[in-house]
Design a protein around this motif. Structure first.
Motif, PDB file in Angstrom:
ATOM      1  N   SER A   6       0.846  -1.190   0.000  1.00 24.29           N
ATOM      2  CA  SER A   6       0.000   0.000   0.000  1.00 24.29           C
ATOM      3  C   SER A   6       0.881   1.239   0.000  1.00 24.29           C
ATOM      4  CB  SER A   6      -0.901   0.008   1.238  1.00 24.29           C
ATOM      5  OG  SER A   6      -0.119   0.144   2.423  1.00 24.29           O
ATOM      6  N   PRO A   7       0.353   2.392  -0.400  1.00 20.30           N
ATOM      7  CA  PRO A   7       1.150   3.624  -0.351  1.00 20.30           C
ATOM      8  C   PRO A   7       1.645   3.930   1.060  1.00 20.30           C
ATOM      9  CG  PRO A   7      -0.794   3.946  -1.715  1.00 20.30           C
ATOM     10  CD  PRO A   7      -0.955   2.602  -1.069  1.00 20.30           C
ATOM     11  N   ASP A  32       8.855   5.583  -5.466  1.00 20.29           N
ATOM     12  CA  ASP A  32       8.357   5.835  -6.805  1.00 20.29           C
ATOM     13  C   ASP A  32       6.892   6.250  -6.838  1.00 20.29           C
ATOM     14  OD1 ASP A  32       8.319   3.011  -5.897  1.00 20.29           O
ATOM     15  OD2 ASP A  32       7.075   2.712  -7.657  1.00 20.29           O
ATOM     16  N   LEU A  33       6.097   5.819  -5.855  1.00 18.71           N
ATOM     17  CA  LEU A  33       4.675   6.156  -5.849  1.00 18.71           C
ATOM     18  C   LEU A  33       4.443   7.641  -5.575  1.00 18.71           C
ATOM     19  CD1 LEU A  33       3.154   3.125  -3.894  1.00 18.71           C
ATOM     20  CD2 LEU A  33       3.319   3.461  -6.371  1.00 18.71           C
ATOM     21  N   GLN A  34       5.423   8.304  -4.984  1.00 24.52           N
ATOM     22  CA  GLN A  34       5.224   9.693  -4.593  1.00 24.52           C
ATOM     23  C   GLN A  34       5.381  10.678  -5.750  1.00 24.52           C
ATOM     24  OE1 GLN A  34       7.861   8.937  -1.203  1.00 24.52           O
ATOM     25  NE2 GLN A  34       6.324   9.862   0.121  1.00 24.52           N
ATOM     26  N   TRP A  35       5.720  10.175  -6.943  1.00 24.48           N
ATOM     27  CA  TRP A  35       5.629  11.026  -8.125  1.00 24.48           C
ATOM     28  C   TRP A  35       4.171  11.254  -8.489  1.00 24.48           C
ATOM     29  CZ3 TRP A  35       9.594  13.489 -10.519  1.00 24.48           C
ATOM     30  CH2 TRP A  35      10.883  13.038 -10.294  1.00 24.48           C
ATOM     31  N   ASP A  47      -1.437  12.472  -4.911  1.00 25.70           N
ATOM     32  CA  ASP A  47      -2.287  11.752  -3.972  1.00 25.70           C
ATOM     33  C   ASP A  47      -3.463  12.592  -3.487  1.00 25.70           C
ATOM     34  OD1 ASP A  47      -0.939  13.565  -2.444  1.00 25.70           O
ATOM     35  OD2 ASP A  47       0.003  12.116  -1.109  1.00 25.70           O
ATOM     36  N   SER A  48      -3.640  13.744  -4.107  1.00 26.74           N
ATOM     37  CA  SER A  48      -4.793  14.577  -3.771  1.00 26.74           C
ATOM     38  C   SER A  48      -5.223  15.337  -5.023  1.00 26.74           C
ATOM     39  CB  SER A  48      -4.446  15.569  -2.656  1.00 26.74           C
ATOM     40  OG  SER A  48      -3.531  16.550  -3.112  1.00 26.74           O
ATOM     41  N   PRO A  49      -6.511  15.697  -5.125  1.00 26.97           N
ATOM     42  CA  PRO A  49      -6.989  16.419  -6.310  1.00 26.97           C
ATOM     43  C   PRO A  49      -6.220  17.703  -6.585  1.00 26.97           C
ATOM     44  CG  PRO A  49      -8.827  15.631  -4.992  1.00 26.97           C
ATOM     45  CD  PRO A  49      -7.595  15.382  -4.185  1.00 26.97           C
ATOM     46  N   ALA A  50      -5.711  18.347  -5.523  1.00 25.64           N
ATOM     47  CA  ALA A  50      -4.994  19.614  -5.699  1.00 25.64           C
ATOM     48  C   ALA A  50      -3.679  19.427  -6.450  1.00 25.64           C
ATOM     49  CB  ALA A  50      -4.726  20.262  -4.346  1.00 25.64           C
ATOM     50  N   ARG A  95       2.431   1.749   3.442  1.00 22.39           N
ATOM     51  CA  ARG A  95       3.570   0.873   3.733  1.00 22.39           C
ATOM     52  C   ARG A  95       4.803   1.329   2.963  1.00 22.39           C
ATOM     53  NH1 ARG A  95       5.736  -3.634   1.040  1.00 22.39           N
ATOM     54  NH2 ARG A  95       6.981  -4.967   2.434  1.00 22.39           N
ATOM     55  N   GLU A  96       4.631   1.677   1.697  1.00 21.07           N
ATOM     56  CA  GLU A  96       5.769   2.119   0.891  1.00 21.07           C
ATOM     57  C   GLU A  96       6.401   3.379   1.476  1.00 21.07           C
ATOM     58  OE1 GLU A  96       7.136   0.575  -1.610  1.00 21.07           O
ATOM     59  OE2 GLU A  96       5.661  -1.028  -1.821  1.00 21.07           O
ATOM     60  N   ALA A  97       5.567   4.288   1.982  1.00 18.24           N
ATOM     61  CA  ALA A  97       6.091   5.517   2.582  1.00 18.24           C
ATOM     62  C   ALA A  97       6.889   5.212   3.848  1.00 18.24           C
ATOM     63  CB  ALA A  97       4.943   6.475   2.895  1.00 18.24           C
ATOM     64  N   LEU A  98       6.381   4.268   4.665  1.00 14.19           N
ATOM     65  CA  LEU A  98       7.093   3.885   5.883  1.00 14.19           C
ATOM     66  C   LEU A  98       8.442   3.267   5.549  1.00 14.19           C
ATOM     67  CD1 LEU A  98       7.260   3.348   8.955  1.00 14.19           C
ATOM     68  CD2 LEU A  98       6.076   1.177   8.532  1.00 14.19           C
ATOM     69  N   LEU A  99       8.459   2.324   4.612  1.00 14.38           N
ATOM     70  CA  LEU A  99       9.709   1.651   4.254  1.00 14.38           C
ATOM     71  C   LEU A  99      10.729   2.621   3.665  1.00 14.38           C
ATOM     72  CD1 LEU A  99       8.494  -1.720   2.644  1.00 14.38           C
ATOM     73  CD2 LEU A  99       9.171  -1.268   5.003  1.00 14.38           C
ATOM     74  N   SER A 100      10.258   3.517   2.809  1.00 11.91           N
ATOM     75  CA  SER A 100      11.195   4.455   2.171  1.00 11.91           C
ATOM     76  C   SER A 100      11.771   5.433   3.191  1.00 11.91           C
ATOM     77  CB  SER A 100      10.505   5.213   1.034  1.00 11.91           C
ATOM     78  OG  SER A 100       9.365   5.899   1.487  1.00 11.91           O
ATOM     79  N   ALA A 101      10.967   5.851   4.178  1.00 10.04           N
ATOM     80  CA  ALA A 101      11.478   6.756   5.212  1.00 10.04           C
ATOM     81  C   ALA A 101      12.517   6.048   6.082  1.00 10.04           C
ATOM     82  CB  ALA A 101      10.328   7.271   6.067  1.00 10.04           C
TER      83      ALA A 101
END
Length: 456
Positions: free
Chosen positions: A131-132, A198-201, A204-207, A134-140
């Motif tokens: 999930s995004p 890579d997912l953070q490119w 994650d929000s309409p803005a 989990r990916e954020a936790l691992l990358s941090a």
């Protein structure tokens, strides 16, 4: 060089605080849906190492107090202090030493038992889709502790791969063609920065969505210019040059298994990713690899070519704490940070920049100058939080700007007081965007429009 004023981008990517905080128990329950058993095992290993580290820190502080109190009493006082090299100062045979030894012994026993149990169960359990969160936790975690995770064989350590839609791509020609049935001969590799993935490119929000251009730069450039975007996923806690060497080898393999004949390879990098890309170019050229001959564009978004001030502050704090006997143990806390982070102090890209040196020691910039790769169109995008008017193009005005909150304008543009260290970006390949923060560079419509002009 062009400077554009952009309003409304400054807050992009910031963490928002909910109006009514959720109970901690509810937050922990949410994480059960994201973590894999291998993640739990890795976190348990970190908890064991953290407990041991804190115990040793307290022991060393107490030992230094003993040394300070015993010093005025000369030889008589030294009888109560362990003076052996490398010890904390607390005598192992005393009651205090026995307590510390017991705490560390029990911690190692409990940690080893938990790790043994989880190591048996984890391989049998089919991990759910990532999930995004989990990916954020691992990358941090990898950004801060990545080198230590690798050295201790912690399952949380990230292995470098090329991904698409959050999944690693197979390095096999047939399988890759099945995964990317619409692959073209124009590859666009997007390389993220420190503590990111890579997912953070992707917005994650309409803005943050690029109106009319898709969810991220890669999707927009695929639709408008025919690129096939793929995304690098890597452990940002390793030395930049280590990641650079791995990226060079991975790109060589990627071009060999690509489903179409590769006409153009372009790299779009953010922050630390730009240093990794420069290191990869140098490594590939030195080894006679073939992919640099296909490299046409290299774009840097907020890359700290000459370092980032926050890492320099961390180094200064280490020096101050380490200068006094009673505070010296606390310097170890700051020295938990990874090799990738300390490389950002001056912008290391070569092995010679850090090999044979104490990476936590302060000092002057001793990097070997490394020019931009020859024969490649290189572009630099810098950002500033300041509201600069579009006509503000003088160097003096730019030097007075704030930078993007993490990287100064001069560093992002490759400018340096020593001519040999300056990176030669032509004026029409430099661009400064105003009212934009470091993370907002990932989801900026003006930045995308500039990329489209450059990569046409």
């Amino acid at each position: 060089m062009r400077v554009d004023a952009v309003s409304g981008d400054r807050d992009n990517g910031r963490m928002t605080t909910p109006s009514s905080p959720r109970p901690a128990r509810a937050l922990l329950a949410d994480w059960r849906h994201h973590l894999h058993l291998s993640d739990v095992r890795g976190l348990a290993q970190l908890a064991t190492q953290g407990t041991l580290g804190i115990t040793e820190l307290v022991e060393r502080v107490q030992g230094n107090v003993y040394k300070a109190v015993a010093a005025p009493f000369g030889a008589a006082g030294q009888k109560f202090v362990d003076r052996a090299a490398g010890t904390s100062g607390v005598r192992k045979k005393g009651i205090t030493g026995l307590v510390y030894g017991s705490v560390k012994g029990v911690t190692r026993l409990a940690g080893g038992t938990v790790d043994a149990l989880l190591s048996r169960v984890a391989p049998r359990a089919e991990p759910p889709a990532s999930s995004p969160q989990r990916e954020a936790l691992l990358s941090a975690l990898n950004g801060v502790l990545g080198d230590q995770l690798l050295d201790t064989a912690n399952p949380l350590a990230i292995t470098m791969s090329v991904r698409h839609d959050g999944r690693s791509l197979p390095m096999d020609k047939v399988e890759l063609a099945q995964r990317l049935p619409r692959a073209t001969g124009k590859i666009l590799l997007l390389v993220h920065g420190l503590c990111m993935n890579d997912l953070q490119w992707r917005a994650d929000s309409p803005a943050d969505v690029l109106p009319g251009h898709g969810q991220d730069y890669g999707e927009g450039l695929a639709k408008e210019l025919g690129y096939t975007p793929v995304y690098l996923h890597y452990n940002t806690g390793l030395h930049t040059s280590v990641n650079g060497g791995q990226l060079a080898a991975l790109l060589e393999l990627l071009l060999q298994v690509w489903p179409q004949e590769v006409e153009t390879l372009s790299l779009l990098t953010h922050s630390m990713g730009g240093l990794v890309a420069r290191s990869a170019c140098h490594s590939a050229t030195a080894q006679g690899m073939h992919w640099p001959s296909r490299l046409r564009h290299l774009v840097f978004l907020g890359t700290p070519h000459h370092g980032a001030p926050l890492e320099k502050v961390g180094s200064w704090v280490d020096t101050v704490l380490g200068s006094k006997p009673l505070t010296r143990p606390f310097a170890k806390i700051g020295q938990v940070r990874s090799a990738g982070i300390t490389d950002l102090r001056h912008g290391h890209v070569l092995p010679a920049d850090w090999q044979g040196t104490d990476r936590f020691a302060g000092g002057t910039d001793t990097r070997q100058p490394l020019p931009l790769p020859s024969g490649v169109a290189c572009f630099a995008v810098a950002a500033t939080l300041a509201e600069l008017p579009a006509a503000a193009t003088t160097g003096r005005r730019l030097d007075a700007a704030l930078g993007d909150g993490l990287v100064p304008l001069s560093s992002a543009l490759g400018q340096h007081g020593e001519p040999a260290r300056c990176l030669d970006f032509p004026a029409d390949r430099q661009w400064v965007v105003a009212a934009t923060g470091h993370i907002a560079l990932l989801h900026s419509l003006p930045v995308y429009q500039q990329l489209r002009r450059w990569l046409t």
